[in-house]
Design an enzyme around this catalytic site. Sequence first.
Site, PDB file in Angstrom:
ATOM      1  N   PHE A   1      -1.066  -5.927 -12.621  1.00 26.58           N
ATOM      2  CA  PHE A   1      -1.623  -6.839 -11.628  1.00 26.58           C
ATOM      3  C   PHE A   1      -1.040  -6.473 -10.272  1.00 26.58           C
ATOM      4  O   PHE A   1       0.170  -6.394 -10.117  1.00 26.58           O
ATOM      5  CB  PHE A   1      -1.305  -8.301 -11.942  1.00 26.58           C
ATOM      6  CG  PHE A   1      -1.900  -9.248 -10.932  1.00 26.58           C
ATOM      7  CD1 PHE A   1      -3.258  -9.562 -10.966  1.00 26.58           C
ATOM      8  CD2 PHE A   1      -1.127  -9.795  -9.917  1.00 26.58           C
ATOM      9  CE1 PHE A   1      -3.820 -10.401 -10.012  1.00 26.58           C
ATOM     10  CE2 PHE A   1      -1.676 -10.636  -8.963  1.00 26.58           C
ATOM     11  CZ  PHE A   1      -3.028 -10.946  -9.018  1.00 26.58           C
TER      12      PHE A   1
ATOM     13  N   ASP B   1       5.548  -1.443  -7.890  1.00 27.97           N
ATOM     14  CA  ASP B   1       5.184  -2.807  -7.507  1.00 27.97           C
ATOM     15  C   ASP B   1       6.258  -3.729  -8.057  1.00 27.97           C
ATOM     16  O   ASP B   1       6.274  -4.042  -9.241  1.00 27.97           O
ATOM     17  CB  ASP B   1       3.801  -3.167  -8.065  1.00 27.97           C
ATOM     18  CG  ASP B   1       3.381  -4.583  -7.677  1.00 27.97           C
ATOM     19  OD1 ASP B   1       4.248  -5.360  -7.215  1.00 27.97           O
ATOM     20  OD2 ASP B   1       2.193  -4.919  -7.859  1.00 27.97           O
TER      21      ASP B   1
ATOM     22  N   LYS C   1       6.627 -12.333  -3.209  1.00 26.89           N
ATOM     23  CA  LYS C   1       7.088 -13.472  -4.013  1.00 26.89           C
ATOM     24  C   LYS C   1       8.503 -13.937  -3.633  1.00 26.89           C
ATOM     25  O   LYS C   1       8.656 -14.578  -2.612  1.00 26.89           O
ATOM     26  CB  LYS C   1       6.950 -13.156  -5.510  1.00 26.89           C
ATOM     27  CG  LYS C   1       5.467 -13.070  -5.929  1.00 26.89           C
ATOM     28  CD  LYS C   1       5.214 -13.317  -7.402  1.00 26.89           C
ATOM     29  CE  LYS C   1       3.750 -13.607  -7.676  1.00 26.89           C
ATOM     30  NZ  LYS C   1       2.956 -12.452  -8.060  1.00 26.89           N
TER      31      LYS C   1
END
Length: 402
Positions: free
Chosen positions: A129, A214, A243
């Site tokens: 993702f 990532d 995040k």
Amino acid sequence: MTSALLPTYARYQLAFERGEGAWLISTTGERYLDFGGGIAVASLGYNHPHLVEALTEQAKKLWHTSNLFQIPGGETLARRLTEATFADYVFFTNSGAEALELTIKMARKWNSANGAPDRFHMITFEGAFHGRTLATIAAGGNAKYLDGFGPKTPGFDQVPFGDLGAVKAAIGPQTGAILVEPIQGEGGIRVGSTDFIRGLRALCDEHKLLLCFDEVQCGMGRAGKLFAYELYGVAPDILASAKGIGGGFPLGAVLCTAEAGKGMGLGAHGTTYGGNPLAMACGNAVLDVLLEPGFLDGVARKGLLLRQSLAGLQAEHPDVVAEIRGEGLMQGLRLRVPNADFAAAARAEKLIVIPAADNVVRILPPLIVSDDEIREAVRRLGAACGHFEITATQDSKQGAST
Ligand SMILES: *Cc1c(COP(=O)(O)O)cnc(C)c1O
């Protein structure tokens, strides 16, 4: 009442008014132990005094100036991030998807600057993702997220996660980079093995490809190191963060070596909000806490406690919990019951956990969580398991009495 919000989310009938540490207090006054952290964002929990002070002090001075001007907080945060990592340069964004967009652009630009503009393909992995923009849904490859949005952005070749042979076979004349989450988050907390991650580095070196990590979910202390790549003893060329990096303030970052960034000169990329003074105040404050001596070791130690406690849970509830996997305070339970039902049962026990792919619930407590809160959360997970076992127990009791 119907909602005026575009209905892209199936929201729970639950709203929160405030938070304290690892706890969220609902609008009806109930206290929930939050082991989801707004999906790995609230890295220092809620109402952390150092973050609140940094944000409010900055709010009284200046919110935004644009990147036409010097932003001292950004200079400081970028310098601190490069000193703590493999990187030489940092670019600040507002989100994870934007950090991934730049990662993709930078990898393409590096190949182009090397005289190989046709090497714009990236190898990516099943279960990945990377965000919800047009390029990042193509990189993630999830058919559900691609459906109906026109032709898939070209340049992404997907292979099974963990399969070095498949990576090798996928490297072609147009391949310029590899993009991987060392620990997949949305994909169900799948931890890349040391052989796999080191093998990717070796393949990139051999074929002159850029290795892009990532670390939007697994980075910023979550795995017990500042970034998860440190667990593997190899560094990427480009790393995307977001995040937890802002502790709840929207912030992302791309870290890169001077070599990987060499195509990204004047005007090659831009952002209006990215790295604004408010975001930089929050980012610096989060990093202050993460870099305090012993803090990350404490995360690793609490990760072990969580892992051991979850092993006990699995031993007690083998019919509910199939597997535990993760690193540090990023753990997943693969379940034998539907994960959304399990997350609902946990909410009934006033514990928040977050569903992911592969029938997993993610356990992502704030990094400031206490040992007692970890034990309490696992006790509540046990109670949630009980929701699925009651019927079986009642059936067997009934059986015994007839
Ligand atoms: C959440 C996430 C993203 C996207 O971040 P947004 O801030 O939602 O755009 C990208 N990659 C990973 C690994 C993520 O977990």
